[in-house]
Motif scaffolding. Structure first.
Motif, PDB file in Angstrom:
ATOM      1  N   PHE A 199       0.808  -1.217   0.000  1.00 54.66           N
ATOM      2  CA  PHE A 199       0.000   0.000   0.000  1.00 54.66           C
ATOM      3  C   PHE A 199       0.845   1.272   0.000  1.00 54.66           C
ATOM      4  O   PHE A 199       0.558   2.235  -0.706  1.00 54.66           O
ATOM      5  N   GLY A 200       1.906   1.302   0.840  1.00 54.28           N
ATOM      6  CA  GLY A 200       2.663   2.528   1.043  1.00 54.28           C
ATOM      7  C   GLY A 200       3.518   2.956  -0.124  1.00 54.28           C
ATOM      8  O   GLY A 200       4.144   4.027  -0.069  1.00 54.28           O
ATOM      9  N   VAL A 201       3.553   2.161  -1.188  1.00 49.97           N
ATOM     10  CA  VAL A 201       4.329   2.532  -2.376  1.00 49.97           C
ATOM     11  C   VAL A 201       3.683   3.713  -3.096  1.00 49.97           C
ATOM     12  O   VAL A 201       4.364   4.497  -3.763  1.00 49.97           O
ATOM     13  N   VAL A 202       2.374   3.859  -2.961  1.00 43.42           N
ATOM     14  CA  VAL A 202       1.662   4.951  -3.626  1.00 43.42           C
ATOM     15  C   VAL A 202       1.318   6.037  -2.604  1.00 43.42           C
ATOM     16  O   VAL A 202       1.266   5.774  -1.403  1.00 43.42           O
ATOM     17  N   PRO A 203       1.085   7.245  -3.049  1.00 38.02           N
ATOM     18  CA  PRO A 203       0.730   8.322  -2.123  1.00 38.02           C
ATOM     19  C   PRO A 203      -0.607   8.045  -1.428  1.00 38.02           C
ATOM     20  O   PRO A 203      -1.439   7.294  -1.937  1.00 38.02           O
ATOM     21  N   PRO A 204      -0.824   8.643  -0.251  1.00 40.39           N
ATOM     22  CA  PRO A 204      -2.112   8.477   0.435  1.00 40.39           C
ATOM     23  C   PRO A 204      -3.279   8.833  -0.471  1.00 40.39           C
ATOM     24  O   PRO A 204      -3.254   9.824  -1.199  1.00 40.39           O
ATOM     25  N   GLY A 205      -4.292   8.009  -0.440  1.00 41.39           N
ATOM     26  CA  GLY A 205      -5.493   8.230  -1.228  1.00 41.39           C
ATOM     27  C   GLY A 205      -5.467   7.606  -2.605  1.00 41.39           C
ATOM     28  O   GLY A 205      -6.488   7.603  -3.288  1.00 41.39           O
ATOM     29  N   GLU A 206      -4.309   7.071  -3.018  1.00 40.53           N
ATOM     30  CA  GLU A 206      -4.230   6.456  -4.343  1.00 40.53           C
ATOM     31  C   GLU A 206      -4.440   4.944  -4.249  1.00 40.53           C
ATOM     32  O   GLU A 206      -4.175   4.312  -3.230  1.00 40.53           O
ATOM     33  N   MET A 207      -4.916   4.378  -5.361  1.00 40.71           N
ATOM     34  CA  MET A 207      -5.253   2.961  -5.427  1.00 40.71           C
ATOM     35  C   MET A 207      -4.054   2.146  -5.890  1.00 40.71           C
ATOM     36  O   MET A 207      -3.270   2.582  -6.730  1.00 40.71           O
ATOM     37  N   VAL A 208      -3.942   0.934  -5.320  1.00 38.36           N
ATOM     38  CA  VAL A 208      -2.861   0.030  -5.674  1.00 38.36           C
ATOM     39  C   VAL A 208      -3.433  -1.358  -5.932  1.00 38.36           C
ATOM     40  O   VAL A 208      -4.363  -1.795  -5.254  1.00 38.36           O
ATOM     41  N   VAL A 209      -2.896  -2.043  -6.938  1.00 41.95           N
ATOM     42  CA  VAL A 209      -3.228  -3.430  -7.234  1.00 41.95           C
ATOM     43  C   VAL A 209      -2.005  -4.261  -6.892  1.00 41.95           C
ATOM     44  O   VAL A 209      -0.884  -3.930  -7.300  1.00 41.95           O
ATOM     45  N   TYR A 210      -2.181  -5.342  -6.154  1.00 40.30           N
ATOM     46  CA  TYR A 210      -1.038  -6.082  -5.619  1.00 40.30           C
ATOM     47  C   TYR A 210      -1.412  -7.545  -5.397  1.00 40.30           C
ATOM     48  O   TYR A 210      -2.590  -7.928  -5.467  1.00 40.30           O
ATOM     49  N   GLY A 211      -0.427  -8.371  -5.133  1.00 38.25           N
ATOM     50  CA  GLY A 211      -0.655  -9.742  -4.712  1.00 38.25           C
ATOM     51  C   GLY A 211      -0.712  -9.788  -3.196  1.00 38.25           C
ATOM     52  O   GLY A 211       0.252  -9.396  -2.527  1.00 38.25           O
ATOM     53  N   ASP A 212      -1.818 -10.250  -2.625  1.00 39.53           N
ATOM     54  CA  ASP A 212      -1.978 -10.162  -1.173  1.00 39.53           C
ATOM     55  C   ASP A 212      -1.346 -11.352  -0.450  1.00 39.53           C
ATOM     56  O   ASP A 212      -0.705 -12.212  -1.062  1.00 39.53           O
ATOM     57  N   SER A 213      -1.508 -11.398   0.863  1.00 42.80           N
ATOM     58  CA  SER A 213      -0.849 -12.418   1.681  1.00 42.80           C
ATOM     59  C   SER A 213      -1.388 -13.815   1.436  1.00 42.80           C
ATOM     60  O   SER A 213      -0.780 -14.804   1.860  1.00 42.80           O
ATOM     61  N   ALA A 214      -2.524 -13.930   0.753  1.00 45.76           N
ATOM     62  CA  ALA A 214      -3.072 -15.235   0.392  1.00 45.76           C
ATOM     63  C   ALA A 214      -2.687 -15.648  -1.018  1.00 45.76           C
ATOM     64  O   ALA A 214      -3.124 -16.691  -1.506  1.00 45.76           O
ATOM     65  N   GLY A 215      -1.884 -14.816  -1.701  1.00 48.64           N
ATOM     66  CA  GLY A 215      -1.467 -15.144  -3.055  1.00 48.64           C
ATOM     67  C   GLY A 215      -2.515 -14.856  -4.106  1.00 48.64           C
ATOM     68  O   GLY A 215      -2.480 -15.444  -5.186  1.00 48.64           O
ATOM     69  N   LEU A 216      -3.416 -13.919  -3.817  1.00 46.58           N
ATOM     70  CA  LEU A 216      -4.466 -13.556  -4.758  1.00 46.58           C
ATOM     71  C   LEU A 216      -4.345 -12.090  -5.143  1.00 46.58           C
ATOM     72  O   LEU A 216      -3.723 -11.294  -4.435  1.00 46.58           O
ATOM     73  N   VAL A 217      -4.932 -11.731  -6.282  1.00 45.46           N
ATOM     74  CA  VAL A 217      -4.970 -10.332  -6.707  1.00 45.46           C
ATOM     75  C   VAL A 217      -5.862  -9.558  -5.748  1.00 45.46           C
ATOM     76  O   VAL A 217      -6.945 -10.019  -5.367  1.00 45.46           O
ATOM     77  N   ALA A 218      -5.405  -8.376  -5.342  1.00 46.60           N
ATOM     78  CA  ALA A 218      -6.188  -7.548  -4.445  1.00 46.60           C
ATOM     79  C   ALA A 218      -6.043  -6.082  -4.829  1.00 46.60           C
ATOM     80  O   ALA A 218      -5.084  -5.699  -5.515  1.00 46.60           O
TER      81      ALA A 218
END
Length: 262
Positions: free
Chosen positions: A217-236
């Motif tokens: 989450f913290g890679v983007v500025p506050p208030g911006e949306m991020v797409v990532y692989g979560d702790s369960a190994g799924l797209v989030a």
């Protein structure tokens, strides 16, 4: 006889009634020294898919245990009560798809039985509270070290109810997947494996909202949306400091498209 020192409990019972305490009480009456892990009791009422996801994503990180799960809109009907043996513990609950994802995560079903042995039930079995009267005492007997085969006749694991796989589509620079869960923070977990992110560029659009593909989450500025692989190994999908579910207006099972943008 070997048994288990731990029982976990996952339900949609909520926290404002005595349902959870009654199950704890049944465990303690039969196995006074048992230790109990409450996974959650805030599964949305009757949301079997949500309960299955929570249990499957949590159980591998718990000690070997008897895992009791009760999200059971079919209680009192012809749906079966079942117990499953896996390499890393047993699972007890309704045969409605709730248990199998966790069983897979614990190494697969080695043995399955239908719960029919009345000696393992409460003295009186309510039509509407099998968590207390059937599943809890069965789990306690397994924790004591009784064999799962004593709980009832064998079942073919292939005949157990399994939830349908989410319809995921992956193309060149895009993916379509349903929302699997929305967590306490408003993060939106999809039914797609995180490996699907490899085909997306660094800038994407989630529905109509622009976002970045990143690791956290913290890679983007506050208030911006991020797409990532979560702790369960799924797209989030998340928003740094916000609730992605609110911005996207989605809830469980809603379709969501993510595509690369220039």
């Amino acid at each position: 006889m070997p048994g288990y020192h731990w029982i976990s409990l996952t339900t949609d019972y909520g926290l404002s009634d005595g349902f959870v305490a009654a199950c704890h009480g049944m465990f303690a009456r039969i196995v006074p020294a048992i230790r109990i892990i409450d996974v959650t009791h805030l599964v949305p009422p009757a949301d079997v898919a949500r309960g299955a996801a929570v249990l499957a994503q949590t159980a591998p990180y718990l000690p070997d245990a008897v895992h009791v799960a009760v999200v059971d809109p079919g209680v009192g009907t012809q749906r079966r009560g079942i117990a499953l043996q896996t390499p890393r513990g047993a699972l007890v609950g309704p045969d409605n798809g709730l248990l199998l994802p966790a069983a897979d995560a614990l190494g697969g079903v080695r043995e399955a039985v239908e719960l029919t042995n009345p000696a393992w039930f409460a003295g009186t079995v309510s039509h509407t509270f099998h968590g207390r009267d059937v599943f809890a005492p069965v789990a306690a007997h397994l924790a004591l070290g009784h064999r799962i085969s004593e709980a009832g006749p064998p079942l073919d694991p292939a005949d157990l109810v399994r939830l349908p796989e989410p319809p995921v589509e992956v193309g060149d620079g895009w993916l379509n997947a349903p929302v699997r869960t929305v967590d306490h923070f408003g993060n939106v977990q999809l039914g797609a494996d995180a490996s699907a992110l490899a085909g997306l560029g660094p800038r994407v659009r989630v529905g109509e909202v622009r976002a970045s593909k990143a690791e956290t989450f913290g890679v983007v500025p506050p208030g911006e949306m991020v797409v990532y692989g979560d702790s369960a190994g799924l797209v989030a999908v998340a928003i740094n400091g916000g609730r992605a579910s609110d911005v996207l207006g989605v809830t469980a099972a809603d379709p969501l498209r993510i595509e690369t943008v220039d």
